[in-house]
Every structure is written in C-alpha cells, then in structure tokens.
Design a protein around this motif. Structure first.
Motif, PDB file in Angstrom:
ATOM      1  N   VAL A  69       0.810  -1.388   0.003  1.00  0.00           N
ATOM      2  CA  VAL A  69       0.014   0.052   0.050  1.00  0.00           C
ATOM      3  C   VAL A  69       0.850   1.136  -0.039  1.00  0.00           C
ATOM      4  O   VAL A  69       1.692   1.152   0.841  1.00  0.00           O
ATOM      5  N   GLU A  70       0.795   2.127  -0.920  1.00  0.00           N
ATOM      6  CA  GLU A  70       1.471   3.192  -1.088  1.00  0.00           C
ATOM      7  C   GLU A  70       0.415   4.356  -1.139  1.00  0.00           C
ATOM      8  O   GLU A  70      -0.442   4.572  -1.753  1.00  0.00           O
ATOM      9  N   LEU A  71       1.093   5.465  -0.419  1.00  0.00           N
ATOM     10  CA  LEU A  71       0.372   6.978  -0.465  1.00  0.00           C
ATOM     11  C   LEU A  71       0.938   7.492  -1.832  1.00  0.00           C
ATOM     12  O   LEU A  71       2.352   7.739  -1.611  1.00  0.00           O
ATOM     13  N   VAL A  72       0.354   8.031  -2.474  1.00  0.00           N
ATOM     14  CA  VAL A  72       0.581   8.515  -4.052  1.00  0.00           C
ATOM     15  C   VAL A  72      -0.028   9.808  -4.229  1.00  0.00           C
ATOM     16  O   VAL A  72      -0.972  10.259  -3.651  1.00  0.00           O
ATOM     17  N   VAL A  78       5.176   8.067  -6.182  1.00  0.00           N
ATOM     18  CA  VAL A  78       4.682   7.572  -4.661  1.00  0.00           C
ATOM     19  C   VAL A  78       5.488   8.568  -3.716  1.00  0.00           C
ATOM     20  O   VAL A  78       6.493   9.236  -3.701  1.00  0.00           O
ATOM     21  N   ILE A  79       4.788   8.926  -2.525  1.00  0.00           N
ATOM     22  CA  ILE A  79       5.059   9.733  -1.437  1.00  0.00           C
ATOM     23  C   ILE A  79       5.822   8.883  -0.369  1.00  0.00           C
ATOM     24  O   ILE A  79       6.662   9.136   0.155  1.00  0.00           O
ATOM     25  N   GLY A  99      -9.467  16.875   4.359  1.00  0.00           N
ATOM     26  CA  GLY A  99      -8.345  16.379   3.508  1.00  0.00           C
ATOM     27  C   GLY A  99      -8.666  15.197   2.672  1.00  0.00           C
ATOM     28  O   GLY A  99      -9.507  14.314   3.034  1.00  0.00           O
ATOM     29  N   PHE A 100      -7.580  14.943   1.627  1.00  0.00           N
ATOM     30  CA  PHE A 100      -7.737  13.761   0.749  1.00  0.00           C
ATOM     31  C   PHE A 100      -6.519  12.901   0.931  1.00  0.00           C
ATOM     32  O   PHE A 100      -5.388  13.464   1.276  1.00  0.00           O
ATOM     33  N   ARG A 101      -6.340  11.779   0.790  1.00  0.00           N
ATOM     34  CA  ARG A 101      -5.393  10.618   0.622  1.00  0.00           C
ATOM     35  C   ARG A 101      -5.765   9.712  -0.615  1.00  0.00           C
ATOM     36  O   ARG A 101      -6.869   9.463  -0.636  1.00  0.00           O
ATOM     37  N   THR A 102      -4.547   9.693  -1.420  1.00  0.00           N
ATOM     38  CA  THR A 102      -4.767   8.814  -2.620  1.00  0.00           C
ATOM     39  C   THR A 102      -3.701   7.505  -2.218  1.00  0.00           C
ATOM     40  O   THR A 102      -2.533   7.821  -2.016  1.00  0.00           O
ATOM     41  N   LEU A 103      -4.477   6.351  -2.279  1.00  0.00           N
ATOM     42  CA  LEU A 103      -3.539   5.176  -1.972  1.00  0.00           C
ATOM     43  C   LEU A 103      -3.417   4.368  -3.212  1.00  0.00           C
ATOM     44  O   LEU A 103      -4.468   4.436  -4.050  1.00  0.00           O
ATOM     45  N   ARG A 104      -2.252   3.717  -3.544  1.00  0.00           N
ATOM     46  CA  ARG A 104      -2.121   2.654  -4.513  1.00  0.00           C
ATOM     47  C   ARG A 104      -2.117   1.275  -3.759  1.00  0.00           C
ATOM     48  O   ARG A 104      -1.051   1.267  -3.075  1.00  0.00           O
ATOM     49  N   ILE A 105      -3.036   0.335  -4.123  1.00  0.00           N
ATOM     50  CA  ILE A 105      -3.014  -0.785  -3.197  1.00  0.00           C
ATOM     51  C   ILE A 105      -2.628  -2.021  -4.420  1.00  0.00           C
ATOM     52  O   ILE A 105      -3.508  -2.053  -5.298  1.00  0.00           O
ATOM     53  N   THR A 106      -1.582  -2.752  -4.058  1.00  0.00           N
ATOM     54  CA  THR A 106      -1.234  -3.839  -5.074  1.00  0.00           C
ATOM     55  C   THR A 106      -1.257  -5.085  -4.380  1.00  0.00           C
ATOM     56  O   THR A 106      -0.916  -5.203  -3.199  1.00  0.00           O
TER      57      THR A 106
END
Length: 108
Positions: A69-72, A78-79, A99-106
């Motif tokens: 899981v990455e915060l992007v 990637v942050i 606030g918003f958070r964008t996550l990439r889940i692989t």
C-alpha cells in the motif's frame, strides 16, 4: 476495504490500473454497510476524503491480502509506503479534516 462508519471518511474516487490482459480477480469494498464489488488486475487507486471526521489515525481493513500500500500523488508518484500488518490485510491511516489521501494498493 472496510472502515468504521463513525470515522466520517468517504471514498471519493476509485480507479483500477490494468496492465495485463486476462481475467481479473474480484475484490469488494465495504463502505457504510454497502458492499461494492469491482474487478481488478494490477492495482487499485483509492482516494479517500475526510468529510466529517477527526485527524486521528484509523484502522483500515482489507478483505484480501495486499502486497503493498502506497500513499501517492495524483500523478502516481509515490510519497511513501504504508506499513501493512503481518497478515497484509490492514493498515493505519490519518487524514486531516477535509483532506484527501490517494492510495495505490497492489498484490505484489
């Protein structure tokens, strides 16, 4: 994905990145008691919005094991990487109010 409804977060956007052909496994996202099923291939891009909650750390539970899981950023850069629990099915996240958070889940 499941999250306590009292947290006050909303799923504001969801995108599936597919880089390979073939059948896609199905995952489910549960939000405020509603079960959303989507097909995924390589990654899920999940955007969460804190509409009414506080900025404390909250637990997010996945129904399927994730590899990463990455915060992007919105452009995909990637942050930071977010630590998963030992089972790979949960992690902690804080979002400031409004606030918003964008996550990439692989899965790898």
């Amino acid at each position: 994905l499941s999250l306590d409804p009292e947290v006050g977060w909303m799923v504001s956007a969801l995108r599936v990145e597919a880089a390979t052909p073939g059948p896609a496994p199905e995952i489910a996202i549960v939000h405020k008691g509603v079960n959303h099923r989507i097909k995924t291939k390589d990654a899920i891009i999940l955007r969460l919005f804190n509409a009414e909650g506080d900025d404390r750390m909250h637990r997010i539970r996945l129904q399927k094991r994730a590899g990463k899981v990455e915060l992007v950023q919105l452009n995909g850069k990637v942050i930071e990487s977010i630590d998963l629990d030992r089972k790979g099915t949960g992690f902690n996240l804080a979002i400031p109010k409004l606030g918003f958070r964008t996550l990439r889940i692989t899965d790898n």
